[in-house]
Scaffold this motif. Structure first.
Motif, PDB file in Angstrom:
ATOM      1  N   ARG A   1       0.811  -1.210   0.000  1.00  0.00           N
ATOM      2  CA  ARG A   1       0.000   0.000   0.000  1.00  0.00           C
ATOM      3  C   ARG A   1       0.850   1.268   0.000  1.00  0.00           C
ATOM      4  N   ILE A   2       0.383   2.274  -0.700  1.00  0.00           N
ATOM      5  CA  ILE A   2       1.011   3.598  -0.673  1.00  0.00           C
ATOM      6  C   ILE A   2       0.227   4.522   0.263  1.00  0.00           C
ATOM      7  N   ALA A   3      -0.994   4.125   0.587  1.00  0.00           N
ATOM      8  CA  ALA A   3      -1.852   4.858   1.524  1.00  0.00           C
ATOM      9  C   ALA A   3      -2.960   3.901   1.959  1.00  0.00           C
ATOM     10  N   ASN A   4      -3.650   4.270   3.030  1.00  0.00           N
ATOM     11  CA  ASN A   4      -4.738   3.411   3.507  1.00  0.00           C
ATOM     12  C   ASN A   4      -6.099   4.089   3.356  1.00  0.00           C
ATOM     13  N   GLU A   5      -6.143   5.149   2.590  1.00  0.00           N
ATOM     14  CA  GLU A   5      -7.327   5.993   2.498  1.00  0.00           C
ATOM     15  C   GLU A   5      -8.579   5.263   2.041  1.00  0.00           C
ATOM     16  N   LEU A   6      -8.490   4.520   0.955  1.00  0.00           N
ATOM     17  CA  LEU A   6      -9.705   3.979   0.351  1.00  0.00           C
ATOM     18  C   LEU A   6     -10.353   2.903   1.220  1.00  0.00           C
TER      19      LEU A   6
END
Length: 492
Positions: free
Chosen positions: A224-229
């Motif tokens: 992951r590059i972010a956990n936003e979604l």
């Protein structure tokens, strides 16, 4: 081989011979399994009036040793600090003292004895027994030479922590900050959750992912590059306030502000907007500063930065116009805007760039360097904000902000886009940008679109770069100074 290398090799050889001798007489230190520690250095020194004359058992590493004949002093370093032990032959016995004098700096020992104060006024332990627990087979540096050995310090953090006590203090402060973040959010009703690190679509940011492969499923996957979604999916599912703090991974360059593996925190709150996220951001950072320093005023590399709320608020476009004299949105076409950016601002412009892209590019080039005191930069162009809600009065910009301090971006937030039709179109636009050469454009995530179609309430979201915030709050000039084991190129 130099004389220094020869001497080092000889010292290493001697240490191994000492170990063999101990093993041959049944004193193998590596057979020791447990030590019953009663006290630690800091408590003994700080509570000396209550501790004087009491027997204690401490354990730690020998970091200094001095003495002659039948009496010696050693400095022992444990988890809390350092304390001196006074070792005499007539107290521990001739046989034990003979073994003791062969101990080396770096060895780990147990000392049992009485707390007292020397004639020079130093709180110490009068040893009754000294037992070797671990034989150090390496030679610790007498003095770590700072920047000269910086690369080696990061590679051998275990040595760095032993010989540089201030390094340990930095990581203890990191722990205080991490705890403070959780305290702040828990008290405000946020639920801490865990979301996938290994995914099939690395979304939520503009960045290159690390690629891997799941053999059993024969499936290409990404870190992951972010956990936003995923966090937004939980808001759809009915959790009104969630956050996650953990590792993210971006396959990008390494610098004093960037490590491929880093710690980030994202939170989402239903029925909140980006204005609420500004209030949370400034109060969260101020709370952490108070926890570490007792004040919101922080000195970073000689510059005083005051995190006391409220922070300054500025429009991105206004800052660009102020610095460059150019109002990109008043230019009729994207083509003409690209020409102006090239000829007047000498920016490196790509063919797919729109006016919105150019505003963001000019901001990075001309404005970030002046944002020393904490500042919220508002209303990013929609082209660079694929997950943010449009401003209802000016649909070419979004209700988004980035928080800056010391010229660094430390947080990113917006009123979340919850229109599935608009979101799908923006993902399509991102795919076009990817086809035009933008490797960091956001991928299509059809399941996330499906979640939005189920229904995401009005939501505010925030992402905080934990490592950068810790750098600022611990006066650490490089991200490697606040990561215990930073990413390093292997020594060939």
């Amino acid at each position: 081989m130099t004389n220094e290398e020869q001497n080092l090799n000889e010292l290493l050889k001697i240490r191994r011979e000492k170990l063999k001798h101990l093993q041959s007489i049944g004193k193998d230190p590596f057979k020791v399994e447990k030590v019953h520690i009663t006290h630690y250095s800091k408590a003994i020194i700080e509570d000396f009036e209550d501790m004087e004359g009491k027997n204690v058992t401490i354990a730690g590493r020998i970091v200094a040793k001095r003495g002659h004949g039948k009496a010696s002093f050693i400095n022992i370093q444990d988890k809390d600090g350092r304390i001196q032990a006074y070792v005499r032959e007539d107290r521990i016995g001739p046989e034990s003292y003979q073994l003791f004098v062969a101990y080396d700096i770096g060895d780990i020992v147990e000392v049992v004895g009485e707390v007292f104060k020397t004639k020079k006024g130093e709180v110490s332990i009068k040893a009754e027994t000294v037992r070797l627990l671990t034989k150090s087979l390496q030679v610790l540096p007498e003095k770590w030479h700072g920047l000269k050995d910086q690369d080696l310090r990061y590679r051998q953090r275990y040595v760095d922590l032993i010989v540089n006590p201030e390094v340990k203090e930095t990581f203890l402060k990191r722990n205080i900050i991490i705890k403070a973040i959780r305290e702040f959010l828990d008290e405000r009703g946020y639920l801490e959750v865990e979301t996938p690190i290994l995914t099939t679509i690395a979304g939520g940011a503009a960045a290159k992912p690390f690629l891997t492969h799941h053999n059993t499923l024969d499936l290409d996957m990404q870190l992951r590059i972010a956990n936003e979604l995923y966090l937004k999916r939980l808001i759809v599912g009915g959790f009104d306030k969630v956050y996650e703090m953990g590792k993210m991974f971006r396959n990008e360059g390494i610098s004093i502000k960037h490590n491929p593996e880093f710690t980030s925190m994202e939170l989402y709150a239903a029925y909140h907007d980006y204005e609420d996220m500004m209030e949370i951001t400034e109060n969260l950072v101020a709370y952490c500063a108070e926890k570490v320093h007792g004040t919101t005023l922080v000195n970073f590399q000689g510059t005083e930065i005051d995190f006391k709320p409220p922070w300054k608020r500025e429009s991105m476009h206004d800052l660009v116009e102020e610095k460059t004299g150019i109002n990109f949105y008043s230019i009729e076409s994207d083509e003409e805007a690209r020409k102006v950016a090239k000829e007047k601002l000498h920016l490196e412009v790509e063919n797919h760039m729109t006016k919105g892209h150019l505003v963001a590019l000019a901001f990075e080039e001309f404005c970030e360097k002046d944002l020393i005191q904490p500042t919220f930069v508002l209303h990013h162009p929609v082209e660079v904000s694929p997950l943010a809600k449009r401003n209802p009065e000016k649909p070419h910009i979004t209700n988004r902000f980035e928080a800056f301090a010391n010229t660094w971006e430390i947080a990113n937030a917006f009123s979340e886009l919850n229109d599935p039709i608009d979101q799908k179109q923006r993902f399509m636009d991102q795919l076009k940008q990817r086809e035009a050469g933008d490797d960091e454009a956001h991928p299509m995530d059809l399941d996330f679109i499906n979640a939005l179609e189920v229904g995401l309430p009005p939501t505010g979201g925030l992402g905080v770069g934990i490592d950068r915030m810790i750098m600022l709050l611990t006066d650490s000039p490089s991200i490697r100074d606040i990561i215990l084991f930073p990413t390093m190129k292997p020594i060939e």
